[in-house]
Design a protein around this motif. Structure first.
Motif, mmCIF file in Angstrom:
data_model
loop_
_atom_site.group_PDB
_atom_site.id
_atom_site.type_symbol
_atom_site.label_atom_id
_atom_site.label_comp_id
_atom_site.label_asym_id
_atom_site.label_seq_id
_atom_site.Cartn_x
_atom_site.Cartn_y
_atom_site.Cartn_z
ATOM 1 N N ALA A 199 0.926 -1.154 0.086
ATOM 2 C CA ALA A 199 -0.046 0.053 -0.078
ATOM 3 C C ALA A 199 0.809 1.336 -0.102
ATOM 4 O O ALA A 199 0.585 2.233 -0.587
ATOM 5 C CB ALA A 199 -0.802 -0.121 1.100
ATOM 6 N N LYS A 200 2.122 1.101 1.028
ATOM 7 C CA LYS A 200 2.690 2.411 0.840
ATOM 8 C C LYS A 200 3.591 2.542 -0.403
ATOM 9 O O LYS A 200 3.565 3.732 -0.995
ATOM 10 C CB LYS A 200 3.638 2.229 1.836
ATOM 11 C CG LYS A 200 4.947 3.149 1.901
ATOM 12 C CD LYS A 200 4.746 4.395 2.319
ATOM 13 C CE LYS A 200 5.999 5.340 2.334
ATOM 14 N NZ LYS A 200 5.590 6.713 2.634
ATOM 15 N N GLU A 201 4.115 1.535 -1.145
ATOM 16 C CA GLU A 201 4.909 1.511 -2.281
ATOM 17 C C GLU A 201 3.977 1.807 -3.472
ATOM 18 O O GLU A 201 4.257 2.552 -4.412
ATOM 19 C CB GLU A 201 5.489 0.225 -2.608
ATOM 20 C CG GLU A 201 6.504 -0.031 -1.678
ATOM 21 C CD GLU A 201 7.371 -1.485 -1.673
ATOM 22 O OE1 GLU A 201 6.704 -2.229 -2.493
ATOM 23 O OE2 GLU A 201 8.189 -1.579 -1.068
ATOM 24 N N CYS A 202 2.597 1.684 -3.583
ATOM 25 C CA CYS A 202 1.620 2.095 -4.517
ATOM 26 C C CYS A 202 1.080 3.377 -4.378
ATOM 27 O O CYS A 202 0.660 4.064 -5.221
ATOM 28 C CB CYS A 202 0.560 0.877 -4.625
ATOM 29 S SG CYS A 202 0.969 -0.617 -5.113
ATOM 30 N N GLY A 203 1.659 4.211 -3.295
ATOM 31 C CA GLY A 203 1.160 5.412 -2.927
ATOM 32 C C GLY A 203 -0.109 5.651 -2.416
ATOM 33 O O GLY A 203 -0.619 6.988 -2.405
ATOM 34 N N ALA A 204 -0.604 4.822 -1.649
ATOM 35 C CA ALA A 204 -1.869 5.041 -0.775
ATOM 36 C C ALA A 204 -1.535 5.717 0.422
ATOM 37 O O ALA A 204 -0.231 5.675 0.774
ATOM 38 C CB ALA A 204 -2.343 3.754 -0.294
ATOM 39 N N ASP A 205 -2.456 6.532 0.990
ATOM 40 C CA ASP A 205 -2.294 7.310 2.062
ATOM 41 C C ASP A 205 -2.331 6.556 3.492
ATOM 42 O O ASP A 205 -1.618 6.928 4.469
ATOM 43 C CB ASP A 205 -3.065 8.418 2.375
ATOM 44 C CG ASP A 205 -3.088 9.552 1.270
ATOM 45 O OD1 ASP A 205 -1.805 10.043 1.148
ATOM 46 O OD2 ASP A 205 -3.893 9.370 0.204
ATOM 47 N N CYS A 206 -3.203 5.502 3.600
ATOM 48 C CA CYS A 206 -3.416 4.798 4.809
ATOM 49 C C CYS A 206 -3.803 3.210 4.314
ATOM 50 O O CYS A 206 -4.069 3.030 3.384
ATOM 51 C CB CYS A 206 -4.738 5.281 5.453
ATOM 52 S SG CYS A 206 -5.417 4.395 6.923
ATOM 53 N N ALA A 207 -3.189 2.214 4.933
ATOM 54 C CA ALA A 207 -3.442 1.075 5.249
ATOM 55 C C ALA A 207 -4.587 0.815 5.992
ATOM 56 O O ALA A 207 -4.238 0.996 7.255
ATOM 57 C CB ALA A 207 -2.205 -0.113 5.425
ATOM 58 N N PRO A 237 -1.591 -4.895 -6.940
ATOM 59 C CA PRO A 237 -0.615 -3.910 -6.707
ATOM 60 C C PRO A 237 -0.606 -2.908 -8.021
ATOM 61 O O PRO A 237 -0.653 -1.689 -7.828
ATOM 62 C CB PRO A 237 0.621 -4.439 -6.569
ATOM 63 C CG PRO A 237 0.344 -5.614 -5.675
ATOM 64 C CD PRO A 237 -1.021 -6.313 -6.212
ATOM 65 N N ASP A 238 -0.537 -3.498 -9.243
ATOM 66 C CA ASP A 238 -0.435 -2.787 -10.511
ATOM 67 C C ASP A 238 -1.502 -1.981 -10.474
ATOM 68 O O ASP A 238 -1.416 -0.758 -10.955
ATOM 69 C CB ASP A 238 0.031 -3.919 -11.499
ATOM 70 C CG ASP A 238 -1.243 -4.768 -11.798
ATOM 71 O OD1 ASP A 238 -1.798 -5.076 -10.946
ATOM 72 O OD2 ASP A 238 -1.374 -5.200 -13.118
ATOM 73 N N GLU A 239 -3.004 -2.397 -10.438
ATOM 74 C CA GLU A 239 -4.081 -1.729 -10.320
ATOM 75 C C GLU A 239 -4.033 -0.467 -9.262
ATOM 76 O O GLU A 239 -4.507 0.689 -9.561
ATOM 77 C CB GLU A 239 -5.370 -2.532 -10.012
ATOM 78 C CG GLU A 239 -5.389 -3.711 -11.274
ATOM 79 C CD GLU A 239 -6.806 -4.255 -10.899
ATOM 80 O OE1 GLU A 239 -7.509 -4.597 -11.761
ATOM 81 O OE2 GLU A 239 -6.553 -5.206 -9.991
ATOM 82 N N LEU A 240 -3.762 -0.767 -7.944
ATOM 83 C CA LEU A 240 -3.643 0.194 -7.052
ATOM 84 C C LEU A 240 -2.558 1.294 -7.580
ATOM 85 O O LEU A 240 -3.032 2.590 -7.368
ATOM 86 C CB LEU A 240 -3.216 -0.221 -5.794
ATOM 87 C CG LEU A 240 -3.023 0.559 -4.391
ATOM 88 C CD1 LEU A 240 -4.256 1.365 -4.543
ATOM 89 C CD2 LEU A 240 -2.590 -0.007 -3.294
#
Length: 359
Positions: free
Chosen positions: A43-51, A256-259
């Motif tokens: 989640a972090k590596e894909c650029g999300a703000d929060c897990a 991951p690629d979609e996120l």
């Protein structure tokens, strides 16, 4: 513009703030702590703000008969629903370990408190905000107790009516003004015809003083991106490492690629939203210089003539002259010198011309 709230320390949502992207890990970790950590890092590596996870104290969320119910689904992790849920439920110590790990890699961490005791634990865990899952949105005693904790709240609205959401607003707002609603349809995976993105606009009209977002269970990213274009300030999507894994949520989740693509698309759309002021932009100057049209002489016009509309036409002219929208203002004006057919009408040849300032 809806008011902003500080959803996490130093991270505001609403107003002109960027969309807050929640990677909903839920229980897609298969009950494996190492997989859960891999998903937080993803989640972090894909650029999300929060897990985000889902925390239940099972005896408070389910009654005995619900836990004892046989569970024969291909997604089952046990013979009964209780055995299945216990396999997927992390302990308090495991949650502390996961939160510490998220802090170490630099991503916000929270969970949906699926019952009142889970909320108590998450409050003790010091999560930045509470997520209220759709199943508890009409659980008014739960909402009241959660709001009194004083933490920001993100409230999903799957399975609810507009009347219920008005009641939720009236319960939460006086106690804790730092909350937002997410449009949500509780189906997995969700079909496009059941998404109802227009509810986002309805919420924005009905609740103009809180941020509105979107929690999606559809496949792909297009609908979530459209939600952002409609003004969603929080987007929550389930994520997985592998859609083929055992579990009912994986198919409605993003790999991951979609996120990565979702985060990229949301940030692109936010840039594209831009300003509501319509005007000639610096980036358009080159096109305007090359192809922007001017008023030109349709016929030869003698010196001293009074311009009429049938003397004028509009073409790409060299040099530039009066813009096309000035053509009616030129009618009735006197020219100071003769103008050849097909020649640009410039300010220098029109008597007593006063250039109008565009607003």
């Amino acid at each position: 513009m809806p008011r902003e709230i500080e959803l996490c320390p130093g991270r505001r949502v609403g107003g002109d703030q960027p969309c807050f992207i929640i990677a909903e890990i839920g229980q897609n970790h298969q009950g494996d702590l190492d997989i859960a950590k891999r998903m937080i890092r993803m989640a972090k590596e894909c650029g999300a703000d929060c897990a985000k996870f889902q925390k239940s104290e099972l005896e408070y969320k389910f009654n005995k008969k619900a836990l004892e119910r046989p569970y024969t689904s291909k997604h089952s992790w046990g013979k009964t629903y209780g055995e299945h849920k216990r396999h997927l439920e992390f302990s308090h110590d495991q949650y502390r370990e996961l939160k510490k790990y998220a802090e170490e890699i630099g991503i916000f961490f929270t969970a949906s408190g699926m019952d009142e005791m889970a909320v108590e634990f998450l409050h003790e865990l010091d999560v930045p905000f509470f997520k209220v899952g759709s199943g508890d949105t009409n659980n008014f005693p739960y909402l009241e107790k959660t709001a009194k904790k004083g933490r920001p709240m993100v409230i999903s609205s799957g399975m609810q009516s507009m009347n219920t959401m008005h009641q939720v607003y009236q319960i939460v707002k006086p106690i804790n003004p730092n909350f937002c609603f997410l449009q949500c349809t509780s189906a997995y995976p969700l079909q496009p015809e059941d998404v109802n993105l227009r509810v986002i606009s309805a919420y924005q009209s009905a609740f103009p003083d809180i941020p509105i977002g979107y929690s999606g269970h559809e496949t792909g990213i297009a609908i979530s991106v459209a939600a952002v274009a409609m003004g969603a300030k929080v987007v929550e999507r389930h994520v997985t490492l592998d859609k083929t894994w055992k579990g009912s949520d994986h198919q409605a989740s993003l790999e991951p690629d979609e996120l990565v693509e979702l985060v990229k698309a949301i940030r692109t759309v936010e840039k594209a939203m831009g300003s509501p002021i319509k005007q000639l932009l610096p980036c358009e100057m080159a096109c305007n210089e090359k192809l922007g049209k001017s008023v030109v002489a349709k016929v030869a016009i003698p010196e001293g003539a009074i311009l009429t509309l049938d003397m004028l036409t509009v073409k790409v002219g060299e040099p530039k002259g009066f813009s096309p929208e000035s053509i009616f203002d030129l009618v009735g004006q006197k020219v100071k010198k003769s103008i050849e057919e097909d020649e640009t009408i410039t300010e220098q040849v029109v008597e007593n011309h006063v250039k109008k300032v565009k607003c």
